[in-house]
Design an enzyme around this catalytic site. Structure first.
Site, PDB file in Angstrom:
ATOM      1  N   LYS A   1     -11.376  -4.492  -2.624  1.00 41.99           N
ATOM      2  CA  LYS A   1     -12.496  -3.553  -2.643  1.00 41.99           C
ATOM      3  C   LYS A   1     -12.083  -2.117  -2.893  1.00 41.99           C
ATOM      4  O   LYS A   1     -12.895  -1.301  -3.306  1.00 41.99           O
ATOM      5  CB  LYS A   1     -13.333  -3.696  -1.364  1.00 41.99           C
ATOM      6  CG  LYS A   1     -12.688  -3.210  -0.089  1.00 41.99           C
ATOM      7  CD  LYS A   1     -13.693  -3.271   1.047  1.00 41.99           C
ATOM      8  CE  LYS A   1     -13.327  -4.313   2.074  1.00 41.99           C
ATOM      9  NZ  LYS A   1     -12.046  -4.114   2.737  1.00 41.99           N
TER      10      LYS A   1
ATOM     11  N   LYS B   1       0.825  -1.215   0.000  1.00 42.04           N
ATOM     12  CA  LYS B   1       0.000   0.000   0.000  1.00 42.04           C
ATOM     13  C   LYS B   1       0.859   1.265   0.000  1.00 42.04           C
ATOM     14  O   LYS B   1       0.415   2.318  -0.462  1.00 42.04           O
ATOM     15  CB  LYS B   1      -0.962  -0.002   1.189  1.00 42.04           C
ATOM     16  CG  LYS B   1      -2.070  -1.051   1.021  1.00 42.04           C
ATOM     17  CD  LYS B   1      -3.306  -0.722   1.812  1.00 42.04           C
ATOM     18  CE  LYS B   1      -4.312  -1.846   1.753  1.00 42.04           C
ATOM     19  NZ  LYS B   1      -5.394  -1.720   0.875  1.00 42.04           N
TER      20      LYS B   1
ATOM     21  N   LYS C   1      -4.927  -9.914  -6.450  1.00 40.79           N
ATOM     22  CA  LYS C   1      -6.127 -10.293  -5.688  1.00 40.79           C
ATOM     23  C   LYS C   1      -7.275  -9.310  -5.949  1.00 40.79           C
ATOM     24  O   LYS C   1      -7.042  -8.132  -6.226  1.00 40.79           O
ATOM     25  CB  LYS C   1      -5.758 -10.398  -4.210  1.00 40.79           C
ATOM     26  CG  LYS C   1      -6.314  -9.360  -3.330  1.00 40.79           C
ATOM     27  CD  LYS C   1      -5.954  -9.469  -1.882  1.00 40.79           C
ATOM     28  CE  LYS C   1      -6.265  -8.091  -1.298  1.00 40.79           C
ATOM     29  NZ  LYS C   1      -6.974  -8.043  -0.078  1.00 40.79           N
TER      30      LYS C   1
HETATM   31  N1  AQP Z   1      -9.406 -11.382  -2.832  1.00 43.06           N
HETATM   32  C1  AQP Z   1      -9.646 -11.948  -1.659  1.00 43.06           C
HETATM   33  N2  AQP Z   1      -9.771 -13.289  -1.545  1.00 43.06           N
HETATM   34  C2  AQP Z   1     -10.027 -13.869  -0.346  1.00 43.06           C
HETATM   35  N3  AQP Z   1     -10.174 -13.157   0.796  1.00 43.06           N
HETATM   36  C3  AQP Z   1     -10.071 -11.815   0.734  1.00 43.06           C
HETATM   37  N4  AQP Z   1     -10.164 -10.859   1.653  1.00 43.06           N
HETATM   38  C4  AQP Z   1      -9.953  -9.659   1.072  1.00 43.06           C
HETATM   39  N5  AQP Z   1      -9.737  -9.811  -0.241  1.00 43.06           N
HETATM   40  C5  AQP Z   1      -9.796 -11.154  -0.483  1.00 43.06           C
HETATM   41  C6  AQP Z   1     -10.457 -11.087   3.061  1.00 43.06           C
HETATM   42  O1  AQP Z   1     -11.597 -10.299   3.395  1.00 43.06           O
HETATM   43  C7  AQP Z   1     -11.510  -9.929   4.773  1.00 43.06           C
HETATM   44  C8  AQP Z   1     -11.798  -8.475   4.926  1.00 43.06           C
HETATM   45  O2  AQP Z   1     -10.785  -7.741   4.290  1.00 43.06           O
HETATM   46  P1  AQP Z   1     -10.344  -6.344   4.896  1.00 43.06           P
HETATM   47  O3  AQP Z   1     -11.509  -5.444   4.910  1.00 43.06           O
HETATM   48  O4  AQP Z   1      -9.661  -6.570   6.188  1.00 43.06           O
HETATM   49  O5  AQP Z   1      -9.315  -5.741   3.908  1.00 43.06           O
HETATM   50  P2  AQP Z   1      -8.283  -6.392   2.941  1.00 43.06           P
HETATM   51  O6  AQP Z   1      -7.784  -7.692   3.434  1.00 43.06           O
HETATM   52  O7  AQP Z   1      -7.231  -5.359   2.689  1.00 43.06           O
HETATM   53  O8  AQP Z   1      -9.228  -6.599   1.697  1.00 43.06           O
HETATM   54  P3  AQP Z   1      -9.486  -5.677   0.440  1.00 43.06           P
HETATM   55  O9  AQP Z   1     -10.814  -6.048  -0.088  1.00 43.06           O
HETATM   56  O10 AQP Z   1      -8.320  -5.793  -0.468  1.00 43.06           O
HETATM   57  O11 AQP Z   1      -9.573  -4.197   1.017  1.00 43.06           O
HETATM   58  P4  AQP Z   1      -8.679  -2.950   0.635  1.00 43.06           P
HETATM   59  O12 AQP Z   1      -8.745  -2.844  -0.854  1.00 43.06           O
HETATM   60  O13 AQP Z   1      -9.320  -1.786   1.319  1.00 43.06           O
HETATM   61  O14 AQP Z   1      -7.301  -3.189   1.157  1.00 43.06           O
HETATM   62  C9  AQP Z   1     -10.109 -10.321   5.251  1.00 43.06           C
HETATM   63  O15 AQP Z   1     -10.203 -11.517   6.016  1.00 43.06           O
HETATM   64  C10 AQP Z   1      -9.362 -10.565   3.979  1.00 43.06           C
HETATM   65  O16 AQP Z   1      -8.334 -11.515   4.122  1.00 43.06           O
END
Ligand code: AQP
Length: 325
Positions: free
Chosen positions: A195, A111, A192
């Protein structure tokens, strides 16, 4: 009963990755564990957010938790910022964690890469996540693969704290799904699904069926035209097979057999049907919930329950470190 804690950041519109990698397990775990699930809005502040959008996203995320089956009678569902113990314990844990270990966190490096400036919060994020988990004397943390490193750091922080200040925290275990721990982008299947990305390759939980259809039809595959699960040689097709399998409740091997000799069009069609059949009922329930004030009441009650559950551990940690409580 063993305890489960997990959270999701309201940092954008939730993806199918969030659901398949983490949230659907949250729902299943309610039957066997005492569960605490949080909208971890403080974590969303680690990167720039529009304040009004953040407020909306946090409520929308709470509604999605409920719509997919989190039952507030059985589980504690709450907004992280409404339970001050998280920020308080986070400070104590920042004072027992080290620059070196936080610098090694992959998510921080990813990030921070290419950014002109990054917030201190992005760097110390894992200490807040450790506080989230340790406050509830958590046994199990269901997460996708990308969060495994943070849960491992949480374990290190807990063990170190216990050794230095006396037994205070239960040391939690991450639980990572065997299939679907890392759902990939449909347009860039080596990245991956995320969001906070603005790519068309990410299926959102609130995407209309017609949009889901378009996204899956445009998914990147390969030119071999053989239906075979091989995430290294065929990352796009393999990702579709995993998504299809998890949404239809079949195994990847069964799908390989079913689609053998057929083109990728058939796999895509089956994947669209499977995804829509999982997301449509969630979307219907979501719209019903968003039309009421029920969510705010549930979050208020959840915050009170969470604060009560967190208070003894926070007090014990403060006392152990020499604070006058
Ligand atoms: N692509 C993915 N496949 C499987 N699991 C995923 N998780 C996120 N992306 C995937 C899991 O979702 C949970 C919540 O995620 P988070 O809100 O803690 O943020 P993150 O892991 O950083 O997920 P994002 O969607 O990529 O958010 P941003 O873009 O804001 O950083 C976690 O258990 C995560 O592992």
């Amino acid at each position: 009963m063993k305890r489960v804690f997990s959270g999701v950041k309201p940092s954008g519109n939730l993806t199918l990755g969030n659901y398949l990698g983490a949230m659907r397990h949250f729902v299943a775990m309610q039957a066997d564990y005492e569960c605490f699930y949080s909208v971890v809005d403080l974590h969303a502040l680690t990167v720039p957010q529009d304040p009004e959008a953040l407020r909306q996203q946090a409520i929308s995320l709470a509604a999605l938790y409920l719509a997919m089956g989190i039952d507030p009678e059985r589980s504690t569902l709450f907004m992280q910022s409404q339970v001050p113990a998280h920020a308080e314990l986070s400070w104590l844990l920042q004072c027992t964690s080290y620059m070196g270990e936080l610098s090694r966190m992959t998510q921080y490096k990813e990030k921070a890469e290419g950014q002109e400036s990054v917030t201190v919060g992005l760097f110390t994020y894992p200490a807040l996540m450790a506080a989230d988990i340790l406050l509830y004397q958590t046994d199990i943390v269901p997460v996708g693969e990308d969060q495994k490193q943070h849960v491992e750091l949480t374990r290190d922080i807990a063990v170190r704290f216990n050794n230095r200040f006396g037994e205070t925290f239960r040391v939690p275990e991450p639980v990572i799904p065997r299939v679907g721990a890392r759902i990939m982008s449909l347009s860039e299947p080596t990245k991956k699904m995320s969001k906070s990305s603005d790519s068309f390759g990410d299926i959102r939980l609130l995407d209309e069926p017609s949009v889901i259809k378009k996204k899956i039809n445009r998914a990147v595959t390969d030119s071999e035209a053989v239906v075979r699960y091989d995430p290294v040689a065929k990352p796009g097709l393999s990702n579709l097979l995993v998504i299809h399998a998890l949404c239809s409740g079949e195994s990847v091997a069964a799908l390989e057999e079913r689609y053998a000799g057929q083109g990728y069009g058939a796999v895509k069609k089956g994947t669209i049907e499977a995804v829509v059949s999982v997301l449509e009922p969630i979307q219907v329930r979501y719209r019903e919930l968003m039309a009421t004030d029920e969510i705010l009441d549930i979050l208020t009650a959840g915050a009170i329950k969470a604060q009560e559950a967190a208070a003894p551990t926070l007090r014990q940690a403060k006392q152990a470190m020499g604070l006058n409580v």
